[in-house]
Write an enzyme that holds these catalytic residues in place. Structure first.
Site, short mmCIF file in Angstrom:
data_model
loop_
_atom_site.label_atom_id
_atom_site.label_comp_id
_atom_site.label_asym_id
_atom_site.label_seq_id
_atom_site.Cartn_x
_atom_site.Cartn_y
_atom_site.Cartn_z
N GLU A 1 59.53 58.49 18.35
CA GLU A 1 58.82 59.69 18.78
C GLU A 1 57.43 59.79 18.13
O GLU A 1 56.80 60.84 18.21
CB GLU A 1 59.65 60.94 18.44
CG GLU A 1 60.86 61.08 19.35
CD GLU A 1 61.97 61.94 18.77
OE1 GLU A 1 62.09 62.02 17.53
OE2 GLU A 1 62.72 62.51 19.57
N GLY B 1 65.54 63.85 14.12
CA GLY B 1 64.42 64.47 13.42
C GLY B 1 63.46 63.49 12.80
O GLY B 1 63.79 62.31 12.59
N ASN B 2 62.26 63.96 12.53
CA ASN B 2 61.29 63.16 11.80
C ASN B 2 60.23 64.04 11.16
O ASN B 2 60.05 65.19 11.53
CB ASN B 2 60.67 62.06 12.69
CG ASN B 2 60.61 62.45 14.15
OD1 ASN B 2 59.91 63.38 14.50
ND2 ASN B 2 61.37 61.76 14.99
N HIS C 1 66.41 69.29 15.36
CA HIS C 1 67.27 69.79 16.43
C HIS C 1 68.06 70.99 15.92
O HIS C 1 69.30 70.95 15.89
CB HIS C 1 68.22 68.69 16.90
CG HIS C 1 67.56 67.47 17.45
ND1 HIS C 1 68.27 66.34 17.84
CD2 HIS C 1 66.26 67.17 17.69
CE1 HIS C 1 67.43 65.42 18.29
NE2 HIS C 1 66.20 65.89 18.20
N HIS D 1 59.89 67.50 13.26
CA HIS D 1 60.69 67.54 14.49
C HIS D 1 62.15 67.60 14.06
O HIS D 1 62.57 66.85 13.16
CB HIS D 1 60.42 66.31 15.34
CG HIS D 1 61.42 66.13 16.44
ND1 HIS D 1 61.70 67.12 17.36
CD2 HIS D 1 62.23 65.10 16.74
CE1 HIS D 1 62.64 66.69 18.18
NE2 HIS D 1 62.99 65.46 17.82
ZN LIG Z 1 64.32 64.25 18.73
#
Ligand SMILES: [Zn+2]
Length: 226
Positions: A75, A28-29, A96, A94
């Site tokens: 990303e 994630g970010n 999951h 972002h």
């Molecule tokens: Zn990712």
């Protein structure tokens, strides 16, 4: 919003992604537009549980670090693609989230939200972008194209991206995508979803436009038929 408050927000929403169980490991970010050509974001290789305000980076549009001790995430190019395609977007998440990612891994699109309020919040579709290797140009272009029309996308065999006016809106969209994924999974167990008719979706999209949500007029379903 003052710089220090934006920094705090990146840290807070980062921790929220972890608290909700939508990320594991370094997944994630989080990013926000801080000014023209300047952004704040989470560092790479870092649990979203523990991104302190002092760990938040200042980067330019190419992800070059202007301030901070860490490296930007790989990303970044996907965030850049959205920020460039959507000048109205100030924040991107972002993550999951497991149910939405279940669909992403199964290659099953989340498609059109089957609940009226979700169409108003998310638009007519949550597209599934075909798998692209990390850092691939193809993936970047696909995200940019989708960003022109949508506010949430699923990346096949990868995860979910949402964006909005601010981190709260991007966060609520992430929550809604995962919620819809859970509802859809149950609907499939019960014989499959019954989708909202186009005519009703049209009205909901008009309500979405009236509420000032999304990239509005660009939605293909908003074009008057015939
Ligand atoms: Zn990712």
């Amino acid at each position: 919003m003052p710089f220090h408050r934006l920094r705090q927000q990146v840290s807070e929403y980062s921790a929220l992604l972890h608290a909700r169980g939508w990320v594991a490991n370094h997944d994630g970010n989080v990013s926000v537009r801080e000014g023209p050509g300047e952004f704040l974001c989470t560092p790479t290789a870092w649990s979203k549980r523990s991104v302190g305000t002092e760990d938040v980076l200042v980067v330019d549009r190419d992800g070059k670090v202007r301030q901070g001790r860490h490296k930007v995430f790989g990303e970044w190019h996907l965030h850049k693609a959205v920020f460039q395609a959507r000048p109205d977007v100030n924040a991107i998440l972002h993550a999951h989230p497991p149910t939405a990612c279940g669909f992403a891994v199964a290659g099953r699109p989340l498609g059109r939200p089957g609940i009226a309020e979700m169409v108003v919040s998310l638009g007519a579709d949550i597209p599934l972008i075909p798998y692209g290797a990390p850092k691939s140009d193809v993936l970047e272009r696909a995200v940019a194209t989708s960003a022109e029309v949508y506010d949430a996308v699923v990346l096949a065999n990868h995860g979910v991206m949402t964006w909005g006016d601010d981190l709260e809106q991007a966060y609520l969209r992430m929550e809604l995508v995962e919620h819809w994924a859970r509802i859809l999974a149950v609907a499939h167990q019960l014989g499959g979803p019954v989708m909202l008719p186009d005519a009703d979706v049209q009205k909901l999209l008009e309500a979405r436009t009236a509420a000032g949500l999304g990239p509005k007029a660009r939605s293909p379903l908003l074009k008057k038929p015939g």
